[in-house]
Write a protein that holds these residues in place. Sequence first.
Motif, PDB file in Angstrom:
ATOM      1  N   LYS A  21      26.811  31.079  23.877  1.00 52.62           N
ATOM      2  CA  LYS A  21      26.964  32.527  24.048  1.00 52.62           C
ATOM      3  C   LYS A  21      28.180  33.017  23.260  1.00 52.62           C
ATOM      4  O   LYS A  21      28.098  33.996  22.523  1.00 52.62           O
ATOM      5  N   SER A  22      29.298  32.333  23.401  1.00 50.43           N
ATOM      6  CA  SER A  22      30.533  32.766  22.729  1.00 50.43           C
ATOM      7  C   SER A  22      30.334  32.811  21.213  1.00 50.43           C
ATOM      8  O   SER A  22      30.749  33.760  20.542  1.00 50.43           O
ATOM      9  N   THR A  94      32.608  39.601  27.268  1.00 51.10           N
ATOM     10  CA  THR A  94      33.005  39.191  25.914  1.00 51.10           C
ATOM     11  C   THR A  94      32.700  40.306  24.923  1.00 51.10           C
ATOM     12  O   THR A  94      33.518  40.618  24.056  1.00 51.10           O
ATOM     13  N   ARG A  97      35.183  43.395  25.357  1.00 50.30           N
ATOM     14  CA  ARG A  97      36.588  43.114  25.027  1.00 50.30           C
ATOM     15  C   ARG A  97      36.766  42.814  23.534  1.00 50.30           C
ATOM     16  O   ARG A  97      37.701  43.302  22.909  1.00 50.30           O
ATOM     17  N   ARG A 125      43.984  44.139  30.202  1.00 52.37           N
ATOM     18  CA  ARG A 125      44.423  42.932  29.495  1.00 52.37           C
ATOM     19  C   ARG A 125      44.245  43.048  27.974  1.00 52.37           C
ATOM     20  O   ARG A 125      44.990  42.455  27.214  1.00 52.37           O
ATOM     21  N   ALA A 166      45.605  32.590  29.674  1.00 51.02           N
ATOM     22  CA  ALA A 166      44.886  31.790  28.692  1.00 51.02           C
ATOM     23  C   ALA A 166      43.477  32.361  28.623  1.00 51.02           C
ATOM     24  O   ALA A 166      42.595  31.944  29.363  1.00 51.02           O
ATOM     25  N   SER A 167      43.288  33.379  27.794  1.00 52.33           N
ATOM     26  CA  SER A 167      41.994  34.050  27.720  1.00 52.33           C
ATOM     27  C   SER A 167      41.559  34.197  26.274  1.00 52.33           C
ATOM     28  O   SER A 167      42.247  34.832  25.467  1.00 52.33           O
ATOM     29  N   ALA A 168      40.410  33.612  25.966  1.00 53.14           N
ATOM     30  CA  ALA A 168      39.887  33.714  24.594  1.00 53.14           C
ATOM     31  C   ALA A 168      39.492  35.143  24.283  1.00 53.14           C
ATOM     32  O   ALA A 168      39.536  35.559  23.122  1.00 53.14           O
ATOM     33  N   ARG A 194      39.324  28.747  24.498  1.00 57.42           N
ATOM     34  CA  ARG A 194      38.339  28.412  23.455  1.00 57.42           C
ATOM     35  C   ARG A 194      38.733  29.044  22.116  1.00 57.42           C
ATOM     36  O   ARG A 194      39.204  30.182  22.084  1.00 57.42           O
ATOM     37  N   ILE A 316      36.342  26.825  32.594  1.00 56.84           N
ATOM     38  CA  ILE A 316      36.404  28.011  33.452  1.00 56.84           C
ATOM     39  C   ILE A 316      35.012  28.470  33.926  1.00 56.84           C
ATOM     40  O   ILE A 316      34.837  28.812  35.093  1.00 56.84           O
ATOM     41  N   ASP A 317      34.016  28.432  33.038  1.00 58.91           N
ATOM     42  CA  ASP A 317      32.693  28.934  33.431  1.00 58.91           C
ATOM     43  C   ASP A 317      31.885  27.894  34.221  1.00 58.91           C
ATOM     44  O   ASP A 317      30.821  28.202  34.748  1.00 58.91           O
ATOM     45  N   GLU A 340      41.701  33.468  37.547  1.00 57.88           N
ATOM     46  CA  GLU A 340      40.848  34.255  36.648  1.00 57.88           C
ATOM     47  C   GLU A 340      39.413  34.382  37.170  1.00 57.88           C
ATOM     48  O   GLU A 340      38.697  35.324  36.861  1.00 57.88           O
ATOM     49  N   LYS A 344      35.648  37.433  37.107  1.00 60.23           N
ATOM     50  CA  LYS A 344      34.502  37.099  36.256  1.00 60.23           C
ATOM     51  C   LYS A 344      33.323  37.993  36.645  1.00 60.23           C
ATOM     52  O   LYS A 344      33.504  39.010  37.301  1.00 60.23           O
TER      53      LYS A 344
HETATM   54  C1  S3P Z   1      34.652  33.825  26.658  1.00 57.29           C
HETATM   55  C2  S3P Z   1      35.872  33.585  27.221  1.00 57.29           C
HETATM   56  C3  S3P Z   1      36.069  33.294  28.637  1.00 57.29           C
HETATM   57  C4  S3P Z   1      34.754  32.922  29.325  1.00 57.29           C
HETATM   58  C5  S3P Z   1      33.630  33.826  28.937  1.00 57.29           C
HETATM   59  C6  S3P Z   1      33.403  33.784  27.431  1.00 57.29           C
HETATM   60  C7  S3P Z   1      34.583  34.110  25.211  1.00 57.29           C
HETATM   61  O1  S3P Z   1      36.591  34.455  29.273  1.00 57.29           O
HETATM   62  O2  S3P Z   1      34.906  32.902  30.715  1.00 57.29           O
HETATM   63  O3  S3P Z   1      32.440  33.439  29.578  1.00 57.29           O
HETATM   64  O4  S3P Z   1      33.492  34.050  24.615  1.00 57.29           O
HETATM   65  O5  S3P Z   1      35.637  34.416  24.631  1.00 57.29           O
HETATM   66  P1  S3P Z   1      38.175  34.777  29.308  1.00 57.29           P
HETATM   67  O6  S3P Z   1      38.656  34.903  27.932  1.00 57.29           O
HETATM   68  O7  S3P Z   1      38.276  36.077  30.049  1.00 57.29           O
HETATM   69  O8  S3P Z   1      38.783  33.645  30.065  1.00 57.29           O
END
Ligand code: S3P
Length: 431
Positions: A21-22, A94, A97, A125, A166-168, A194, A316-317, A340, A344
Motif C-alpha cells: 500500500k505504501s 497516507t 498527509r 502533525r 517516528a512517522s513515515a 519506513r 506498527i500495522d 500511535e 490509526k
Molecule cells: C504509512 C505509515 C505508517 C503506517 C501507515 C502507512 C506510510 O503511518 O501506519 O499504514 O505509508 O507512510 P505513520 O507514519 O502515521 O506511522
Amino acid sequence: MAVFHFRGKKLSGKLRTPSDKSISHRAVMLGSLNRGKTVVREFLRSEDCLNTLKAFVELGAEIDDREDEIVINGKGKQSLKEPFNVLDLGNSGTSIRLISGILSGQPFYSVLTGDQYLRKRPMDRIAVPLRTMGAQIFGREGGKYPPLTIIGKRKLKGIDYKSPKASAQVKSAVLLAGLFTDEPVSVTEPAKSRDHTERMLRAFGVDVEVDGLTVRLGKNRELERDIEITVPADISSAAFFMVGAAVTPNSEVVLREVIINPTRTGILKVFERMGVDYEVFNVKSSSGEEIADIRVRYSPNIKGIEIGGSDIPTLIDEIPIISLLATQAEGETVIRDAEELRVKESDRIKTTVENLRNIGGDAEELPDGLIVRGKTKLKGGKVFSHGDHRIAMTFTVASLITENPVEIDDVECISTSYPGFFDDLKKVLNE
Ligand code: S3P
C-alpha cells in the motif's frame, strides 16, 4: 454483519498477497511529479490507493490506467492544476498527509477530506511543519482535523524538522514539500520509520542523504526519469496469513514476493523471538526494494515477549494480528511505546483489546500499548471492527481457532487495503 468459523481447517499453499500500500501510493504521487514516463506494475487496486490515483487525476496529472499497469506521462512537479472539486481521500491517512506535502508547494487552493474515520484523525502533525515551510493550512478545530484547506506556494522555505514521532507520513510530507524549495530540508525522527519515500525519490533522481535518523534533501530536487516500478507484496497484508498459519494446527503457507525492507520486517523479529517456525528464502531485489518468499508453519510452542522501542515503527500495522498470535503463546506479551495506535484507522489499542476480550481472550489496555496473556482458549463471539480493515482481518483469522463462530459487524472496510482477502483465504483454507 458477517459470521466466520473455520475451526478444524488448516491453511496450506502459496499466495502472492496484494501489493504494498505504501509503495503504491508513492508510485502514483512521485510519478505525477516526474518529468518523464512512469510505469507502475502490480499497483494495489484497493480503495485507499485508488483514492490517491483519483486525486492526481483531479489535480491534472496525465494518468492512463490500463488496469494491468498504470502509465503516467509526467510533466514535472509544477504541472499540477487547481482541482475543480474537493479531493476525497476516503479512509486513507497516507493519502491525505502525503498529498498535503505536495499541495504545500502548489500555488493554488485545494480542499481535502475523507470518510467519517479520516475526518477524526489528527493532521496537526503535518500541518505544523508544512506551515513553518510557508504553506497556509486550515482545518476543523483550529486546523487539526479534515476537511483541510491548503493554499500552497511555488517557493517554500527550508526546514530542519525534529519530528516528535517516528512517522513515515510526517517525514514524507516534509520531504515532498521540500521538493518545492532550494533551501536546506531535513527531517530527524526519534526512531526509523519506513523509508519508501527516500528510496523512491532517489530512484527518480532526487538527491537524498541519510545520516542515522536524519534524512536530508540534496541539491537536485527534480524528478526526471523514465522509470518502471513493480510494487512488491505488502508484508502487512501477508501478516494475516503468516499468523493464521502459525496458530492453526497442520498449517504451512508460503507468501510470495513479500517486501522485506528492514523498516517493515519487525514482525519477523517477533516471530524469531517468540519461536514461530518460519523461513525467508528466494531473496531478490525489485525496484529498489528487497523481496522474498516467506514460509510459516504451525508453531504450538511459542512464548510471550516484550515488544517496544525502535521496533514499534517496523511493525506498527501488524500489532492487532501480533496480539492474536500472543493469545496462543506461553506467558504474557507486553507491547509498549505504541501510543500511535490510538490514532490509526481506529484506536487500535482499544479495538484490539475489546475484541480479544469479546472472543474470550485475556488482554488489557496500557496507555501506550497492551498486555496479552497467552494460552487462552478463544471462544468466539461478537466483534466490532469500527471500520478498521486490520481489525476486521485479524478477527476473521481468529475464527480459525475459536470454539464458536466469530461475528464481525463490518468487513466491507477490508477493501481499503485488501480487496481480495476472502478469495485469498479461500485459496489456502483446506481440510
Ligand atoms: C504509512 C505509515 C505508517 C503506517 C501507515 C502507512 C506510510 O503511518 O501506519 O499504514 O505509508 O507512510 P505513520 O507514519 O502515521 O506511522
